[in-house]
Design a protein around this motif. Structure first.
Motif, PDB file in Angstrom:
ATOM      1  N   LEU A 169       0.828  -1.213   0.000  1.00  0.00           N
ATOM      2  CA  LEU A 169       0.000   0.000   0.000  1.00  0.00           C
ATOM      3  C   LEU A 169       0.857   1.255   0.000  1.00  0.00           C
ATOM      4  CD1 LEU A 169      -2.784  -1.242   2.368  1.00  0.00           C
ATOM      5  CD2 LEU A 169      -3.181  -0.216   0.119  1.00  0.00           C
ATOM      6  N   LYS A 170       0.361   2.264  -0.695  1.00  0.00           N
ATOM      7  CA  LYS A 170       1.034   3.559  -0.804  1.00  0.00           C
ATOM      8  C   LYS A 170       0.153   4.633  -0.190  1.00  0.00           C
ATOM      9  CE  LYS A 170       3.029   2.147  -5.246  1.00  0.00           C
ATOM     10  NZ  LYS A 170       3.178   2.489  -6.686  1.00  0.00           N
ATOM     11  N   ILE A 171       0.785   5.744   0.172  1.00  0.00           N
ATOM     12  CA  ILE A 171       0.037   6.844   0.784  1.00  0.00           C
ATOM     13  C   ILE A 171      -1.093   7.292  -0.132  1.00  0.00           C
ATOM     14  CG2 ILE A 171       0.203   9.247   1.515  1.00  0.00           C
ATOM     15  CD1 ILE A 171       2.994   8.593   2.591  1.00  0.00           C
ATOM     16  N   GLU A 172      -0.838   7.266  -1.426  1.00  0.00           N
ATOM     17  CA  GLU A 172      -1.860   7.715  -2.375  1.00  0.00           C
ATOM     18  C   GLU A 172      -3.031   6.749  -2.524  1.00  0.00           C
ATOM     19  OE1 GLU A 172       1.430   7.447  -2.914  1.00  0.00           O
ATOM     20  OE2 GLU A 172       1.874   6.666  -4.934  1.00  0.00           O
ATOM     21  N   ASP A 173      -2.973   5.592  -1.854  1.00  0.00           N
ATOM     22  CA  ASP A 173      -4.114   4.681  -1.839  1.00  0.00           C
ATOM     23  C   ASP A 173      -5.134   5.078  -0.772  1.00  0.00           C
ATOM     24  OD1 ASP A 173      -1.820   1.973  -2.391  1.00  0.00           O
ATOM     25  OD2 ASP A 173      -3.168   2.888  -3.869  1.00  0.00           O
ATOM     26  N   THR A 174      -4.796   6.057   0.041  1.00  0.00           N
ATOM     27  CA  THR A 174      -5.707   6.518   1.084  1.00  0.00           C
ATOM     28  C   THR A 174      -6.999   7.046   0.472  1.00  0.00           C
ATOM     29  OG1 THR A 174      -3.919   7.060   2.620  1.00  0.00           O
ATOM     30  CG2 THR A 174      -6.024   8.195   2.933  1.00  0.00           C
ATOM     31  N   ALA A 175      -8.127   6.505   0.930  1.00  0.00           N
ATOM     32  CA  ALA A 175      -9.426   6.891   0.376  1.00  0.00           C
ATOM     33  C   ALA A 175     -10.522   6.124   1.102  1.00  0.00           C
ATOM     34  CB  ALA A 175      -9.495   6.581  -1.117  1.00  0.00           C
ATOM     35  N   VAL A 176     -11.752   6.513   0.838  1.00  0.00           N
ATOM     36  CA  VAL A 176     -12.898   5.681   1.201  1.00  0.00           C
ATOM     37  C   VAL A 176     -13.119   4.706   0.053  1.00  0.00           C
ATOM     38  CG1 VAL A 176     -15.366   5.617   1.662  1.00  0.00           C
ATOM     39  CG2 VAL A 176     -13.964   7.465   2.615  1.00  0.00           C
ATOM     40  N   TYR A 177     -13.154   3.441   0.371  1.00  0.00           N
ATOM     41  CA  TYR A 177     -13.346   2.396  -0.639  1.00  0.00           C
ATOM     42  C   TYR A 177     -14.800   1.948  -0.602  1.00  0.00           C
ATOM     43  CZ  TYR A 177      -8.402   2.126  -1.664  1.00  0.00           C
ATOM     44  OH  TYR A 177      -7.124   2.437  -2.075  1.00  0.00           O
ATOM     45  N   LEU A 178     -15.414   1.953  -1.787  1.00  0.00           N
ATOM     46  CA  LEU A 178     -16.831   1.625  -1.898  1.00  0.00           C
ATOM     47  C   LEU A 178     -17.024   0.373  -2.734  1.00  0.00           C
ATOM     48  CD1 LEU A 178     -16.716   5.118  -2.512  1.00  0.00           C
ATOM     49  CD2 LEU A 178     -18.922   4.629  -1.483  1.00  0.00           C
ATOM     50  N   THR A 228     -19.427  -2.072  -4.987  1.00  0.00           N
ATOM     51  CA  THR A 228     -20.532  -1.842  -5.897  1.00  0.00           C
ATOM     52  C   THR A 228     -20.869  -3.125  -6.639  1.00  0.00           C
ATOM     53  OG1 THR A 228     -21.306  -0.436  -7.713  1.00  0.00           O
ATOM     54  CG2 THR A 228     -18.986  -1.056  -7.722  1.00  0.00           C
ATOM     55  N   ALA A 229     -22.105  -3.198  -7.132  1.00  0.00           N
ATOM     56  CA  ALA A 229     -22.555  -4.381  -7.858  1.00  0.00           C
ATOM     57  C   ALA A 229     -23.428  -3.968  -9.025  1.00  0.00           C
ATOM     58  CB  ALA A 229     -23.336  -5.307  -6.929  1.00  0.00           C
ATOM     59  N   GLY A 230     -23.323  -4.725 -10.108  1.00  0.00           N
ATOM     60  CA  GLY A 230     -24.133  -4.485 -11.293  1.00  0.00           C
ATOM     61  C   GLY A 230     -24.941  -5.705 -11.652  1.00  0.00           C
ATOM     62  N   ARG A 231     -26.166  -5.466 -12.126  1.00  0.00           N
ATOM     63  CA  ARG A 231     -27.073  -6.572 -12.421  1.00  0.00           C
ATOM     64  C   ARG A 231     -26.834  -7.194 -13.792  1.00  0.00           C
ATOM     65  NH1 ARG A 231     -32.591  -3.599 -11.844  1.00  0.00           N
ATOM     66  NH2 ARG A 231     -31.273  -2.007 -12.810  1.00  0.00           N
ATOM     67  N   GLY A 232     -26.371  -6.396 -14.738  1.00  0.00           N
ATOM     68  CA  GLY A 232     -26.233  -6.923 -16.085  1.00  0.00           C
ATOM     69  C   GLY A 232     -25.168  -6.196 -16.871  1.00  0.00           C
ATOM     70  N   VAL A 233     -25.031  -6.601 -18.113  1.00  0.00           N
ATOM     71  CA  VAL A 233     -23.976  -6.076 -18.966  1.00  0.00           C
ATOM     72  C   VAL A 233     -24.130  -4.577 -19.191  1.00  0.00           C
ATOM     73  CG1 VAL A 233     -22.937  -6.213 -21.252  1.00  0.00           C
ATOM     74  CG2 VAL A 233     -23.723  -8.291 -20.119  1.00  0.00           C
ATOM     75  N   ILE A 234     -25.365  -4.108 -19.400  1.00  0.00           N
ATOM     76  CA  ILE A 234     -25.563  -2.706 -19.730  1.00  0.00           C
ATOM     77  C   ILE A 234     -26.167  -1.908 -18.592  1.00  0.00           C
ATOM     78  CG2 ILE A 234     -25.810  -3.186 -22.181  1.00  0.00           C
ATOM     79  CD1 ILE A 234     -28.821  -2.911 -21.835  1.00  0.00           C
ATOM     80  N   SER A 235     -26.342  -2.507 -17.432  1.00  0.00           N
ATOM     81  CA  SER A 235     -27.011  -1.800 -16.344  1.00  0.00           C
ATOM     82  C   SER A 235     -26.072  -0.901 -15.572  1.00  0.00           C
ATOM     83  CB  SER A 235     -27.676  -2.791 -15.390  1.00  0.00           C
ATOM     84  OG  SER A 235     -26.696  -3.557 -14.707  1.00  0.00           O
ATOM     85  N   GLY A 236     -24.783  -0.983 -15.807  1.00  0.00           N
ATOM     86  CA  GLY A 236     -23.862  -0.154 -15.040  1.00  0.00           C
ATOM     87  C   GLY A 236     -23.703  -0.685 -13.628  1.00  0.00           C
ATOM     88  N   TRP A 237     -23.409   0.229 -12.715  1.00  0.00           N
ATOM     89  CA  TRP A 237     -23.276  -0.126 -11.314  1.00  0.00           C
ATOM     90  C   TRP A 237     -24.564   0.286 -10.613  1.00  0.00           C
ATOM     91  CZ3 TRP A 237     -19.525  -3.348 -10.525  1.00  0.00           C
ATOM     92  CH2 TRP A 237     -18.366  -3.297 -11.310  1.00  0.00           C
ATOM     93  N   ASP A 238     -25.316  -0.738 -10.143  1.00  0.00           N
ATOM     94  CA  ASP A 238     -26.671  -0.488  -9.658  1.00  0.00           C
ATOM     95  C   ASP A 238     -26.749  -0.301  -8.144  1.00  0.00           C
ATOM     96  OD1 ASP A 238     -27.171  -2.950 -11.999  1.00  0.00           O
ATOM     97  OD2 ASP A 238     -28.101  -0.975 -12.230  1.00  0.00           O
ATOM     98  N   TYR A 239     -25.846  -0.896  -7.411  1.00  0.00           N
ATOM     99  CA  TYR A 239     -25.914  -0.860  -5.959  1.00  0.00           C
ATOM    100  C   TYR A 239     -24.555  -0.461  -5.392  1.00  0.00           C
ATOM    101  CZ  TYR A 239     -29.955  -3.714  -7.112  1.00  0.00           C
ATOM    102  OH  TYR A 239     -31.129  -4.188  -7.666  1.00  0.00           O
ATOM    103  N   TRP A 240     -24.615   0.284  -4.281  1.00  0.00           N
ATOM    104  CA  TRP A 240     -23.383   0.769  -3.645  1.00  0.00           C
ATOM    105  C   TRP A 240     -23.432   0.527  -2.147  1.00  0.00           C
ATOM    106  CZ3 TRP A 240     -19.330   2.888  -6.384  1.00  0.00           C
ATOM    107  CH2 TRP A 240     -19.580   3.173  -7.739  1.00  0.00           C
ATOM    108  N   GLY A 241     -22.273   0.215  -1.582  1.00  0.00           N
ATOM    109  CA  GLY A 241     -22.145   0.133  -0.144  1.00  0.00           C
ATOM    110  C   GLY A 241     -21.883   1.505   0.451  1.00  0.00           C
ATOM    111  N   GLN A 242     -21.766   1.534   1.780  1.00  0.00           N
ATOM    112  CA  GLN A 242     -21.559   2.809   2.479  1.00  0.00           C
ATOM    113  C   GLN A 242     -20.113   3.272   2.401  1.00  0.00           C
ATOM    114  OE1 GLN A 242     -23.877   4.609   3.836  1.00  0.00           O
ATOM    115  NE2 GLN A 242     -25.538   3.331   4.564  1.00  0.00           N
ATOM    116  N   GLY A 243     -19.208   2.336   2.186  1.00  0.00           N
ATOM    117  CA  GLY A 243     -17.796   2.688   2.106  1.00  0.00           C
ATOM    118  C   GLY A 243     -17.043   2.346   3.383  1.00  0.00           C
TER     119      GLY A 243
END
Length: 119
Positions: A86-95, A97-112
């Motif tokens: 890990l590097k200092i620049e990896d510091t962030a909120v990590y979220l 996500t899940a997608g239902r299908g090929v064209i649906s994009g990212w449909d659901y997100w966690g809180q992080g």
């Protein structure tokens, strides 16, 4: 209703490792793909890694390739992000996500979950 619950964030020194987990709920939900994004203060949300649920095909952003590994456990409905060197620049909120299908994009997100890498 699908929920994503992340865990595993924390504080680590540069060069260290962390493993993030994300479990999805919803009895009938079968994701097409799941992934991780991250957002640092004052910066836009950025893609980190994704995995296709059917065949575990993966994709990574260039800056984490070779250091991070995304995997999934079908039986536990869980996706993992193993983060090494890990590097200092990896510091962030990590979220998560899940997608239902090929064209649906990212449909659901966690809180992080917060990942902080110190020097």
């Amino acid at each position: 209703q699908v929920q994503l619950v992340e865990s595993g964030g924390g504080l680590v020194q540069a060069g260290g490792s962390l493993r993030l987990s994300c479990a999805h709920s919803g009895r009938t939900f079968s994701p097409y793909r799941m992934g991780w994004f991250r957002q640092a203060p004052g910066k836009e949300r950025e893609f980190v890694a994704s995995i296709r649920w059917s065949d575990a095909s993966t994709s990574y952003r260039d800056s984490v390739e070779g250091r991070f590994t995304i995997s999934r456990d079908n039986a536990k409905n869980t996706v993992y992000l193993q983060m090494n060197s890990l590097k200092i620049e990896d510091t962030a909120v990590y979220l998560c996500t899940a997608g239902r299908g090929v064209i649906s994009g990212w449909d659901y997100w966690g809180q992080g979950t917060q990942v902080t890498v110190s020097s």
